[in-house]
Write an enzyme that holds these catalytic residues in place. Structure first.
Site, PDB file in Angstrom:
ATOM      1  N   GLU A 111       0.661  -1.026  -0.020  1.00  0.00           N
ATOM      2  CA  GLU A 111      -0.152   0.047  -0.047  1.00  0.00           C
ATOM      3  C   GLU A 111       0.806   1.131   0.039  1.00  0.00           C
ATOM      4  O   GLU A 111       1.943   1.377   0.682  1.00  0.00           O
ATOM      5  CB  GLU A 111      -0.917   0.052   1.310  1.00  0.00           C
ATOM      6  CG  GLU A 111      -1.851  -1.218   1.202  1.00  0.00           C
ATOM      7  CD  GLU A 111      -2.999  -1.082   2.467  1.00  0.00           C
ATOM      8  OE1 GLU A 111      -2.775  -0.125   3.075  1.00  0.00           O
ATOM      9  OE2 GLU A 111      -3.714  -1.915   2.336  1.00  0.00           O
ATOM     10  N   HIS A 128      -8.157   1.178   1.674  1.00  0.00           N
ATOM     11  CA  HIS A 128      -8.138   1.068   3.009  1.00  0.00           C
ATOM     12  C   HIS A 128      -9.116   2.097   3.666  1.00  0.00           C
ATOM     13  O   HIS A 128      -8.663   3.101   4.454  1.00  0.00           O
ATOM     14  CB  HIS A 128      -6.493   1.400   3.418  1.00  0.00           C
ATOM     15  CG  HIS A 128      -6.387   0.610   4.578  1.00  0.00           C
ATOM     16  ND1 HIS A 128      -5.038   0.029   4.814  1.00  0.00           N
ATOM     17  CD2 HIS A 128      -6.820   0.387   5.653  1.00  0.00           C
ATOM     18  CE1 HIS A 128      -4.947  -0.398   6.066  1.00  0.00           C
ATOM     19  NE2 HIS A 128      -6.261  -0.323   6.469  1.00  0.00           N
TER      20      HIS A 128
END
Length: 531
Positions: free
Chosen positions: A263, A281
């Site tokens: 990420e 997220h």
């Protein structure tokens, strides 16, 4: 002089005002966390650092933080903080473990609906002027089986919501007792049964060595054809490449992911696949959750900096400033006892009894018990702390009891931990000597006197001649240096144990060589945080 805090990520004005109202000077620079060089330049001026996920508190930053006493993370994940480095410098790391629970659970349910009815793709198609009604055939939620991997705080909320949707819920969680499962209205199963039965699978476990890749290629092959998988927990729990292949083959009908192995996720094997829903997220991204964790971290940090009170700390027990000098060595002992049992017990624990003998019975046993439980759970849940551990034990339906009694033996005071599983009972006892260091004094009812080291080997065997020589030779050949070697037995020729304090990590192959001896039943490497 008033303590000074730097807020280097986005926090609400209300949270910033809490610092000021509590007598803490605060500099609000929400973009500073993205500039690591500038952060390193100024961090030495501050007693506290309040962050979200953008600021990376690296070892280099910590080395430059000459006055830093506490780091407060508004949220549960502390992956962006070098906790060992902070601990070595005596910096407390706090988080807000429960502020995001409802929000994350709701996001998992929302993603389940989205992947069941192909909502994102249908929306894109319709807004493009198409009318592809027959293309987006979905499935009902009602009556389907939801498999929940991890039935802790967030997972239990998901279970409750799913039951409200008239789903059948099966749960896999090594710490979930049958009694707690019945209370929740779910069926406790092993992982393989969950994979075979579930129409939908949702993950709610932390990232540990045991959970990494819990849904790998082999596990995915055991799932029910047509399963849909949701992950709002941590990237890396599911093998994304293996899942992509399972979707392409048609074995897995769809997936919804909020977290990814890397990420920010600029690319993933899952991107572009049919009936795959991806969000960036967003599990904790609601106005309510963000405000809750911001206010909570401001209150916690202020209480510590002004009053010395510690709460929701990852690397520090929750004790008052007055208690700290007396409790600190016994807190360390309690954590060690819990960590010992947590590392050697494979079965789900049903009951926990903690005995406080002598002077320990008059201490703050609530703090000591919390330390025992945190040590016990940490091998499974890495970011557990003394505040969250008792709640997790309660949620899992484990029966906890404390026993206090006056001095009964040669020690002024000691702590004994006993756990009961479906098939066995295990106990360990320890005390603190005048040097302030924890020591094991009894394991499985066998008396001994053993130092606690960062790396230890625990061996159970039948009492036969030659064991010391065999163990020493095996370790010496492997280049493992023994710092301390303690033995104990219940009787001649009976059950025996060996506890070795070694100078470093030991390879699995060495343990395999030890257990090849016909008298050795178990050889396990243990690690303890004794800094």
């Amino acid at each position: 002089m008033a303590p000074r805090v730097l807020v280097s990520d986005e926090l609400s004005e209300t949270a910033v005002q809490i610092f000021r109202d509590r007598g803490v000077e605060v500099d609000f620079e929400p973009q500073l966390g993205k500039d690591k060089d500038r952060l390193l330049e100024v961090i030495g001026r501050y007693d506290g650092l309040a962050i979200r996920s953008a600021t990376k508190v690296t070892e280099k930053i910590i080395e430059g933080a000459k006055n830093l006493k506490v780091v407060g993370r508004a949220g549960i994940g502390v992956d962006n903080v070098d906790i060992p480095a902070a601990s070595r410098r005596g910096i407390i790391v706090m988080n807000t473990p429960f502020g995001n629970s409802i929000t994350t659970a709701e996001h998992a349910i929302a993603l389940m609906f989205a992947v069941a009815r192909q909502l994102p793709a249908a929306d894109t198609s319709t807004q493009a002027g198409k009318w592809e009604k027959s293309k987006f055939m979905g499935v009902e939620i009602t009556g389907k089986t939801l498999g929940v991997i991890g039935a802790g705080n967030i997972g239990s909320i998901v279970c409750a919501r799913a039951i409200g949707l008239k789903m059948h819920v099966v749960a896999y969680d090594p710490f979930l007792s049958k009694e707690r499962a019945e209370e929740m209205g779910v069926t406790k199963v092993e992982l393989e049964e969950l994979l075979a039965r579930a129409d939908f699978i949702t993950l709610h476990v932390p990232m540990t060595d045991k959970t990494r890749g819990i849904l790998n290629k082999e596990a995915l092959a055991k799932t029910k054809p047509g399963v849909r998988i949701i992950n709002c927990a941590r990237g890396g729990l599911v093998d994304e490449a293996a899942l992509a292949e399972a979707i392409k083959s048609g074995h897995v009908a769809g997936a919804a992911f909020d977290v990814f192995e890397v990420e920010p996720a600029r690319e993933s094997p899952l991107f572009g696949l049919p009936n795959v829903v991806c969000t960036p997220h967003l599990g904790a991204s609601t106005t309510e959750a963000q405000e809750n964790v911001a206010l909570q971290v401001a209150e916690q940090m202020s209480d510590y900096l002004v009053k010395g009170a510690v709460s929701n700390a990852i690397n520090m027990p929750s004790i008052t400033a007055e208690e700290a000098p007396i409790l600190k060595p016994f807190i360390r002992l309690a954590d060690v006892l819990g960590a010992f049992v947590g590392q050697v017990t494979e079965e789900p624990i049903k009951e926990i009894e903690i005995l406080y003998d002598g002077v320990t019975a008059n201490m703050n046993t609530r703090a000591l018990t919390s330390a025992v439980l945190a040590g016990l759970i940490r091998p499974q849940v890495a970011d557990v702390n003394m505040v969250s551990a008792p709640i997790m034990i309660k949620e899992k339906g484990i029966v906890l009891s404390e026993v206090k009694r006056d001095k009964t033996g040669v020690f002024d005071g000691y702590i004994k931990l006993t756990v009961t599983t479906e098939s066995m009972t295990r106990s360990v006892a320890g005390t603190v000597f005048s040097d302030g260091k924890p020591r094991f004094i009894q394991i499985k009812g066998i008396n001994l006197d053993a130092d606690v080291g960062s790396h230890m080997i625990y061996i159970t065997n039948t009492d036969v001649p030659g064991m010391i020589g065999f163990i020493g030779t095996t370790l010496g050949t492997a280049g493992v240096n023994i710092a301390n070697f303690q033995l104990g037995r219940d009787k001649q020729g009976g059950d025996a144990i060996a506890l070795l304090y070694v100078d470093g990590e030991v390879e699995d192959g060495v343990l395999t060589q030890l257990t090849a001896h016909q008298a050795i039943r178990q050889a396990k490497l243990l690690t303890f945080n004794i800094d």
